[in-house]
Structure formats: structure tokens, C-alpha cells
Design a protein around this motif. Structure first.
Motif, PDB file in Angstrom:
ATOM      1  N   ALA A  47       0.829  -1.210   0.000  1.00  0.00           N
ATOM      2  CA  ALA A  47       0.000   0.000   0.000  1.00  0.00           C
ATOM      3  C   ALA A  47       0.862   1.257   0.000  1.00  0.00           C
ATOM      4  O   ALA A  47       0.603   2.217  -0.752  1.00  0.00           O
ATOM      5  N   LEU A  48       1.900   1.261   0.840  1.00  0.00           N
ATOM      6  CA  LEU A  48       2.784   2.422   0.911  1.00  0.00           C
ATOM      7  C   LEU A  48       3.556   2.609  -0.391  1.00  0.00           C
ATOM      8  O   LEU A  48       3.757   3.739  -0.853  1.00  0.00           O
ATOM      9  N   ALA A  49       3.973   1.495  -0.998  1.00  0.00           N
ATOM     10  CA  ALA A  49       4.669   1.570  -2.291  1.00  0.00           C
ATOM     11  C   ALA A  49       3.766   2.201  -3.338  1.00  0.00           C
ATOM     12  O   ALA A  49       4.226   2.969  -4.197  1.00  0.00           O
ATOM     13  N   GLY A  50       2.467   1.892  -3.253  1.00  0.00           N
ATOM     14  CA  GLY A  50       1.514   2.485  -4.189  1.00  0.00           C
ATOM     15  C   GLY A  50       1.400   3.988  -3.994  1.00  0.00           C
ATOM     16  O   GLY A  50       1.348   4.759  -4.968  1.00  0.00           O
ATOM     17  N   VAL A  51       1.370   4.425  -2.732  1.00  0.00           N
ATOM     18  CA  VAL A  51       1.289   5.855  -2.421  1.00  0.00           C
ATOM     19  C   VAL A  51       2.539   6.580  -2.932  1.00  0.00           C
ATOM     20  O   VAL A  51       2.448   7.647  -3.552  1.00  0.00           O
ATOM     21  N   ILE A  52       3.712   5.990  -2.672  1.00  0.00           N
ATOM     22  CA  ILE A  52       4.969   6.598  -3.125  1.00  0.00           C
ATOM     23  C   ILE A  52       4.999   6.674  -4.649  1.00  0.00           C
ATOM     24  O   ILE A  52       5.402   7.695  -5.235  1.00  0.00           O
ATOM     25  N   HIS A  53       4.545   5.605  -5.300  1.00  0.00           N
ATOM     26  CA  HIS A  53       4.519   5.586  -6.764  1.00  0.00           C
ATOM     27  C   HIS A  53       3.610   6.697  -7.297  1.00  0.00           C
ATOM     28  O   HIS A  53       3.959   7.389  -8.269  1.00  0.00           O
ATOM     29  N   GLU A  54       2.461   6.895  -6.660  1.00  0.00           N
ATOM     30  CA  GLU A  54       1.543   7.961  -7.089  1.00  0.00           C
ATOM     31  C   GLU A  54       2.192   9.334  -6.952  1.00  0.00           C
ATOM     32  O   GLU A  54       2.056  10.187  -7.828  1.00  0.00           O
ATOM     33  N   ARG A  55       2.890   9.546  -5.826  1.00  0.00           N
ATOM     34  CA  ARG A  55       3.570  10.834  -5.622  1.00  0.00           C
ATOM     35  C   ARG A  55       4.667  11.045  -6.669  1.00  0.00           C
ATOM     36  O   ARG A  55       4.857  12.157  -7.174  1.00  0.00           O
ATOM     37  N   MET A  56       5.394   9.979  -6.976  1.00  0.00           N
ATOM     38  CA  MET A  56       6.548  10.113  -7.877  1.00  0.00           C
ATOM     39  C   MET A  56       6.153  10.189  -9.344  1.00  0.00           C
ATOM     40  O   MET A  56       6.980  10.546 -10.191  1.00  0.00           O
ATOM     41  N   THR A  57       4.903   9.837  -9.637  1.00  0.00           N
ATOM     42  CA  THR A  57       4.441   9.871 -11.033  1.00  0.00           C
ATOM     43  C   THR A  57       3.295  10.855 -11.228  1.00  0.00           C
ATOM     44  O   THR A  57       2.670  10.863 -12.282  1.00  0.00           O
ATOM     45  N   HIS A  58       3.023  11.686 -10.227  1.00  0.00           N
ATOM     46  CA  HIS A  58       1.892  12.612 -10.305  1.00  0.00           C
ATOM     47  C   HIS A  58       2.130  13.632 -11.424  1.00  0.00           C
ATOM     48  O   HIS A  58       3.232  14.183 -11.553  1.00  0.00           O
TER      49      HIS A  58
END
Length: 503
Positions: A47-58
Motif C-alpha cells: 500500500a505504501l509503495a503504491g502511495v509513493i509511486h503515485e507521488r513520484m508519477t503525479h
């Protein structure tokens, strides 16, 4: 320009904070977490990896970077580095689907627990499916992230940016050609150092006090770090002000924990020594795993296993373990801790045989990605290479193919960093000796501050301002050169073993 850059800094700092949480979760999993929590932790990590991925690809981050690229005049080298690193990471992350990022994070968490169990029970077949799944995911990742590179080059680039199979194979072939016959000559040599006093009973409490004192002596700041116990020694934590070292203790062997702590302290000093005030930005991050490993090996091998270091701490060793070391001299202790003895376990290997452990793993990984060997054949391939390079055969998979944690986390391409780091460490040490001629005297008197200061200034606080190639050239005056490493090993071990080996 300033508005866009401040916007970028804010976004990058938030991502850094989230990554810090992820790193702390990883440390907790290996040190504190109850085993029954593994399934829940895997879901948390995903779940946290998903959040980080969203931030890094926003898209907002992409827009910010585009604006900065159009107005990139009058920026400092620090600002330019942050922009370039953020852009590189953004492009990389946007190429990789969120689904794949989460799958890798989840498998990494789940795979670690499977590996721990398989290692304990000597059951490679239980771990083989994890390797198989990682290979599938990491190949897909490579095709997304670096479509212009070969599959294994892409995975290498994650740890050693700009380094390829062609370059590493050339260096490793040179090392193998020199080290295999040198180790063979030592094995058949008439003289062998006495190591009997390194066997016996060494109290764990005494080991803990000893390792903590030496770690503090060489510069580890315990107000911004700690030392704990784990299956596999590592250096982690969530921030340069929160650096976590781990080691493992065995009553029959105090040398393993001692040098594991010195090794991990080298990593920790790099993290604690990063650019002040910029710790949450890419410019201050460590350069590559090879450069990071150069710092741990610098302290463990070049300093910790030197005659001067043994001389300085010899009284402390004797006071800590008086019954074990009562009839031992500094010379015999120095020779014992530097004994060349082909061993099964990489993390326990001496500095002369260690590169062959790395080369073995590199060759296996390369063949896996190129489809030359099957996962099910790994134990057999592993054992054959151990016999060819070190003359020993693992009696079990626990002491062979299952010994390392790296594949349980999908860290394919990591292993070469260890030996590249050893080569860098040797070149850095030679450069430091030219700048600080009193280095050996400082070590013998326990004055480690000038050494730490030199590393802080020349390596740690340079962050990512330079490429690895540029940094080595700036410090050593030449590119990566394995001949320095080979000359050092030949001179040191020829003296210990009374061999007539030309440099």
C-alpha cells in the motif's frame, strides 16, 4: 523559477519522508516484527509503495519539472542536481506501472519471510518459486524502465548507474585470473597463521560493549543511530538522523560481529555525513551502491584489518577476552584476522576470497537473465562454481545458494557493488594517504577524526553532484582501476604467508 523550484523541493521532501517510513518498516521487519505479522506487513508495504509511486508519477510533478527545464538559467549546481535527479526518477517511475511497483514491493516483503524459513530448513525448493516470480517481474520492470538496455544491464543500472555487463565482466575476469592462483598458492603453502585463539567462548555482553565502543570511536553518532541484531547484518533507517545498524553475535566467534559492526558503521558514517540541511533532497543521497560499499570496506578492510588498528585495540581485545587471548601477540592477532581460508559464507569471507563469492553470484545472475540456466539448477551451478573458484563444496543449500537475503528482495544486480566498492576503497585509501601522510600513525593512536573528516569532505558531502566515474577521477586522479586492489592484496598476503608473488 524560484516558485517552481520551491514547489519541486516540497514534493521531493514529501517523497523522501514516505521513503523513510518504508525503510523503517523494512528495518522493523528484520529486527522487531513478530513473524505472525508478515502477511499484514506485506500488505502495508504494498500500500505504501503504491502511495509513493503515485507521488513520484503525479502529473503535477511532471509539470513542475517541465517548467523548470524551460527556465533553468542561473541555477546552482545543487539545484541543477535536484532537478536532474528528480527528472530521471520521474521518467523512470512513469514508465513502470503502479501495478508492477506494488507487485515487486509485496513480493519483496513476502519473499523475505519465505527465504528465512527456507534457509532455516535447508529447503531450496520452497524458495525457488520466489526467485522465479522475481525474475519474471524484474524482466518486465527492465523492459519498462530501460527499454534501451539489456535485461541485466537495466537491473545493474539500478545499483551502479552507467555500469554495464561488458565493463563488469572485464574487471571481474581480471580479478579472477589473479586471485584464483594466489588463493591456491596460499592453500598449498607450508605456513598457516595460528587462529586457535579465535575459537572458544566469547560472551555476548562483552561483544556488544566492544562493538559499540569501536563503532563510537570511529565516529558513529549514537544520538542519531542505534545497533541491533538481525539474521543478516545491514545498515538501514529512515533518515541521516535515524541510522540503524544491525549485526549478529555468536558465542564462539567475536571476530564476525566485530567486523560486521565496523563494516556497517562505514555505511552509517556515509549516511550520517550527508550534506547538512539537504538530507531530504536527491542531491545529498548516496551516489551508487558501489560507492556506498567503498565506505564500509574502507573502514572494515583498509583500516579495521590493518596492523595499526590491531595494534591500537589489542589491549582492549585482551582485556575484554583475557582467557582467550592471554598468550597472543599483536603480530599473531593481525595475521589471524587476515588469514586467507576459503569459506562457505560470503559475509564471513576474508578480503582475498570475498571477490570470488561476488563473481560467482554475478555470473549466476547474468546467466539467469540471459536464460542460460534454470532456477531449479541453481544449487548445482552454485556448488560447481564454489569448487572451481574456492576449492570447497557447500554441504547444504543453507550454507550455499540460500545464504544471502538479496534475492528474497529482488535485488538482482546488487552483488557486483561489493567488489567494485573494494576497488574504490583501495583507490580512495591511497589518495587519502597522499593527503594525510600521518594516517597510519593516526590509526595506531586511535585518532580517527581526520580520516572521517577527509571522507566527509571528499565522498559523503559530495552527494550526487558528480557521476561515480567523475568522483573517482576527482579523488584518485584516475578511473576505476582494479590493479591497485590486486597490488594491495598481493603485497599484503605475500608478506603474511611468506610467498614470492610479483605485483
Amino acid at each position: 523559477m524560484n516558485k517552481h523550484y520551491q514547489n519541486l523541493v516540497q514534493k521531493l521532501e514529501e517523497i523522501s519522508h514516505l521513503n523513510g517510513v518504508m525503510n523503517t518498516l523494512g528495518w522493523d521487519q528484520e529486527v522487531m516484527m513478530p513473524s505472525g505479522a508478515a502477511p499484514a506487513r506485506a500488505r502495508q508495504v504494498a500500500a505504501l509503495a503504491g502511495v509513493i509511486h503515485e507521488r513520484m508519477t503525479h502529473p503535477a510533478l511532471g509539470e513542475c519539472l517541465d517548467a523548470l527545464e524551460q527556465h533553468n538559467h542561473h541555477v546552482s549546481s545543487v539545484e541543477q542536481c535536484n532537478i536532474q535527479e528528480a527528472k530521471r526518477q520521474y521518467v523512470l517511475m512513469t514508465r513502470v506501472p503502479k501495478r508492477l511497483t506494488q507487485a515487486l514491493a509485496e513480493l519483496s516483503s513476502r519473499g523475505h519471510e519465505i527465504w528465512v524459513q527456507a534457509r532455516q530448513e535447508n529447503r531450496f525448493n520452497d524458495f525457488a518459486p520466489v526467485i522465479q516470480e522475481f525474475l519474471m517481474l524484474k524482466k518486465e520492470w527492465a523492459e519498462c524502465a530501460f527499454p534501451e538496455l539489456s535485461l541485466y544491464d537495466a537491473n545493474l543500472d539500478l545499483f551502479e548507474r552507467g555500469t554495464t555487463v561488458a565493463q563488469i565482466s572485464t574487471v571481474f575476469d581480471q580479478l579472477k585470473a589473479s586471485l584464483v592462483p594466489l588463493i591456491d598458492a596460499i592453500r598449498h603453502n607450508g605456513y598457516q597463521p595460528d587462529t586457535s585463539f579465535l575459537k572458544g567462548r566469547f560472551g555476548i555482553n562483552q561483544q556488544v560493549k566492544l562493538t559499540q565502543k569501536i563503532s563510537k570511536d570511529i565516529g558513529f553518532d549514537f544520538t542519531k543511530g542505534r545497533i541491533d541484531v538481525s539474521v543478516h547484518p545491514f545498515c538501514g533507517g529512515g533518515h541521516p538522523t535515524d541510522v540503524r545498524i544491525t549485526t549478529r553475535y555468536a558465542e564462539h566467534d567475536f571476530i564476525e560481529s566485530l567486523y560486521a559492526v565496523i563494516h556497517e558503521t562505514g555505511h552509517a558514517l556515509y549516511e550520517q555525513g550527508r550534506m547538512p540541511g539537504l538530507e531530504d533532497l536527491p542531491v545529498s543521497e548516496s551516489l551508487t551502491m558501489g560507492i556506498h560499499e567503498s565506505q564500509s570496506l574502507f573502514w572494515e578492510r583498509m583500516i579495521g584489518q590493518s596492523k595499526a588498528f590491531c595494534t591500537h585495540y589489542f589491549k582492549l581485545f585482551c582485556d575484554t577476552f583475557p582467557d582467550n587471548l592471554k598468550n597472543v601477540t599483536v603480530d599473531s592477532f593481525y595475521q589471524a584476522v587476515n588469514m586467507c581460508q576459503p569459506a562457505l559464507i560470503r559475509v564471513e569471507a576474508d578480503e582475498l576470497t570475498y571477490p570470488l563469492h561476488v563473481i560467482l553470484r554475478y555470473e549466476i545472475e547474468k546467466d539467469l537473465f540471459e536464460g542460460n540456466i534454470a532456477v531449479d539448477d541453481l544449487p548445482e551451478v552454485w556448488n560447481e562454481k564454489m569448487i572451481a573458484y574456492l576449492g570447497i563444496r557447500p554441504p547444504s543449500d543453507t550454507l550455499g545458494v540460500l545464504q544471502d537475503s538479496h534475492w528474497s528482495g529482488g535485488a538482482f544486480g546488487y552483488f557486483p557493488s561489493y567488489t567494485l566498492g573494494a576497488i574504490y576503497a583501495c583507490q580512495f585509501y591511497d589518495a587519502m594517504q597522499q593527503a594525510l601522510p600521518d594516517t597510519e600513525k593516526n590509526i595506531e593512536t586511535g585518532n580517527f577524526a581526520p580520516i572521517k573528516k577527509w571522507l566527509n569532505e571528499n565522498v559523503h558531502r559530495q552527494g550526487r553532484l558528480y557521476t561515480p566515474q567523475e568522483l573517482v577521477l576527482r579523488i584518485a586522479g584516475e578511473p576505476l582501476n582494479p590493479q591497485h586492489f590486486l597490488n594491495y592484496l598481493k603485497a599484503k598476503y605475500s608478506a603474511i604467508y611468506c610467498l614470492n608473488v610479483s605485483a
